[in-house]
Design a protein around this motif. Structure first.
Motif, PDB file in Angstrom:
ATOM      1  N   PHE A 306      99.416  11.905  38.997  1.00  0.00           N
ATOM      2  CA  PHE A 306      98.191  12.547  39.469  1.00  0.00           C
ATOM      3  C   PHE A 306      97.090  11.540  39.761  1.00  0.00           C
ATOM      4  O   PHE A 306      96.068  11.886  40.338  1.00  0.00           O
ATOM      5  N   SER A 521     102.776  21.691  35.922  1.00  0.00           N
ATOM      6  CA  SER A 521     101.743  20.770  36.405  1.00  0.00           C
ATOM      7  C   SER A 521     100.343  21.308  36.168  1.00  0.00           C
ATOM      8  O   SER A 521      99.433  20.553  35.814  1.00  0.00           O
ATOM      9  N   LEU A 525      97.421  19.339  34.175  1.00  0.00           N
ATOM     10  CA  LEU A 525      96.137  19.044  34.822  1.00  0.00           C
ATOM     11  C   LEU A 525      94.983  19.530  33.953  1.00  0.00           C
ATOM     12  O   LEU A 525      93.960  18.854  33.810  1.00  0.00           O
ATOM     13  N   ILE A 550     101.481  16.124  45.599  1.00  0.00           N
ATOM     14  CA  ILE A 550     102.205  15.275  44.653  1.00  0.00           C
ATOM     15  C   ILE A 550     103.698  15.507  44.737  1.00  0.00           C
ATOM     16  O   ILE A 550     104.506  14.588  44.773  1.00  0.00           O
TER      17      ILE A 550
END
Length: 554
Positions: A306, A521, A525, A550
């Motif tokens: 990320f 994800s 995050l 991504i």
């Protein structure tokens, strides 16, 4: 401070950097590492609480703030060891009789506001800086604004009517800092307004006419909009100032955009987002993960995918091989063993330290690299329970200091139940101690007992504990409001939910941290945003595009 010899056996004092009424700051070199630090010497007879500054700094994580690394004391003073920020304070140009252009002042103001918003958003109590002035603002070598000196900062507590100590810098301090009420967000807004006035006019508030006049009296080319902003910031009555920094930022952005310095507000925000992800301005972190190498491995993978940050995982849990399995390192470790190559891992680190030859270059060479772009550095050894005895004399503090200098983020894997010297050093040196565990009461209470022991035995504070519910099953694990009550409260930051696919990934010979992060994800995050690794504003409508870019979806 004595210049002869070494301070604390390792710091050579090079020169004074500055002196105030209550402290002196020195530039020092750690002769063992060859690194530069700032040492702030504060007399114990100071009229302020000398522990306020270190207690505040150790809680903070922002690219514009210095990182506290150690606290030392003797009979007369305490010494705070912090990052040395190489650059120039904004008062240097002013001392030459100069001033700054309007667009530069607004640009600086927006960076400073970002710091103030961060401070004012702290929980449970906002941090009020109380000493904004050009001399406390550093323009670093890479062009970023840094804020220093938290000697008179305080927590805002709604139940208080007045500050316990009235203090500030004459000319920049708001009226309420002299006893008319409690300082709050609007106090910092006042001091920022005076600072902007000084920067854009070159006129100190302590010089004639001894008051804040219209900036256009000194330069008619300055905008009416900035004039109004400074006027509103510096009203004597706090109720007449900006309600909060967010409202002030909105007005500053309008002036900035009107001056055609950026095409639109979104472009400016994009630039700010990029800076947040840039290792140049990012606040480095040491994250200590207790008893869950799976979470440590997945966090490392998430961060390197990320962001562009340089990450090292240091495996100090010699009781298990799970990290090696999580990151699919076993084949690489087997190759080293079959070749009888001991020139890697902790053995390489230990030998170089014993010969006084340990360097950042050796630290990198001792690591195994993995990840999609080979950009995760892992310091580990083949699983062998005897490693505990083999490396019992390893200087973990020195290792972590080198890791901090060499990498943007250091993730330490630590056993969550053994009370050893590794644990003490890792916990004391980490910015955050992360408990990522099954959300069952017996498990959480075991960790509470661990930290209670570390507090009583070694004086370890629990302020930087963060709790994450791992493999979380909402229907049967503890509810989130209960999780938020552990470790003194407000330490729970989120969950990584249970996924049936995890069982499959755990039992195949693959880099399964990648598979887990791809599935979850959004949750990673969210977790990373709590450490300011991913800015929170990337959520909402932007989250899909980030994840899609991504992993090649969308």
């Amino acid at each position: 401070m004595n210049y002869n010899g070494l301070f604390d056996g390792k710091y050579r004092i090079l020169k004074p950097l500055g002196q105030g009424g209550m402290s002196t700051v020195y530039l020092a070199e750690n002769v063992k590492l060859g690194t530069l630090w700032a040492i702030k010497e504060i007399n114990k007879n100071s009229k302020i609480d000398i522990l306020v500054e270190p207690n505040i700094l150790k809680r903070l994580n922002h690219p514009a703030l210095p990182r506290i690394f150690d606290i030392i004391e003797d009979d007369d003073n305490i010494y705070i060891i912090v990052d040395y920020i190489e650059g120039t304070s904004l008062d240097v140009e002013l001392a030459k009789g100069g001033k700054y252009s309007e667009d530069r002042v607004i640009s600086y103001a927006l960076e400073i506001c970002d710091v103030l918003q961060y401070l004012h958003s702290q929980k449970p109590n906002p941090i009020i800086y109380r000493d904004m002035k050009p001399g406390n603002i550093i323009l670093s070598k890479d062009g970023a604004i840094k804020l220093i000196d938290f000697g008179i900062a305080r927590e805002y507590k709604e139940e208080n009517s007045f500050d316990t100590v009235y203090i500030g810098t004459r000319g920049y301090a708001a009226p309420e800092q002299y006893g008319t009420g409690q300082t709050n967000e609007r106090t910092d807004i006042y001091s920022l307004g005076v600072t902007l006035y000084h920067l854009v006019t070159g006129k100190s508030p302590n010089d004639p006419p001894y008051e804040i006049k219209s900036i256009r009296l000194f330069d008619s080319d300055l905008s009416e909009e900035l004039d109004r902003i400074i006027s509103k910031c510096t009203r004597q009555d706090p109720e007449e100032r900006y309600l909060n920094v967010a409202v002030l930022v909105n007005d500053l952005k309008k002036v900035y955009a009107k001056g055609n310095k950026v095409n639109n507000i979104d472009a400016m925000n994009s630039r700010k987002d990029y800076a947040r992800h840039s290792p140049v301005s990012f606040k480095k972190l040491i994250l200590n993960v207790l008893g869950n190498s799976e979470f440590a491995a997945e966090s490392a993978y998430a961060i390197t995918n990320f962001t562009n940050f340089k990450v090292i995982v240091v495996n100090l849990d010699f009781t298990t091989s799970s990290l090696d399995l999580n990151l699919n390192l076993v084949p690489k470790l087997d190759k080293y063993l079959s070749a009888r190559n001991e020139n890697f891992g902790f053995n390489m680190i230990k030998e170089s330290m014993e010969r006084n030859m340990f360097t950042q270059d050796i630290l990198e060479k001792a690591c195994i690299r993995t990840g999609d772009l080979n950009n995760i550095y892992v310091l580990t050894d083949p699983y062998d329970i005897s490693n505990y005895e083999k490396y019992k004399d390893l200087d973990v503090e020195k290792l972590m200091e080198y890791a901090y200098r060499c990498f943007d983020i250091t993730i330490v894997c630590l056993n969550g139940s053994i009370h050893d010297l590794y644990g003490k050093a890792a916990i004391m040196k980490s910015d955050f101690n992360i408990i990522s565990a099954t959300a069952n009461i017996d498990v959480i209470r075991d960790f509470e007992g661990y930290f209670l022991y570390m507090k009583e035995k070694h004086g370890v504070s629990g302020d930087n504990i963060r709790l994450i519910a791992f493999d979380y099953k909402k229907e049967c694990n503890l509810p989130e409001n209960i999780l938020n009550s552990f470790f003194g409260g407000n330490k729970y930051i989120g969950s990584i939910s249970y996924q049936q696919d995890r069982e499959k990934y755990r039992n195949i010979n693959s880099f399964y941290a990648k598979n887990a992060v791809e599935k979850q994800s959004n949750e990673y995050l969210n977790i990373l945003s709590h450490f300011n690794i991913i800015p929170k504003k990337t959520f909402g409508s932007k989250i899909g595009s980030i994840v899609g870019s991504i992993f090649g979806r969308g």
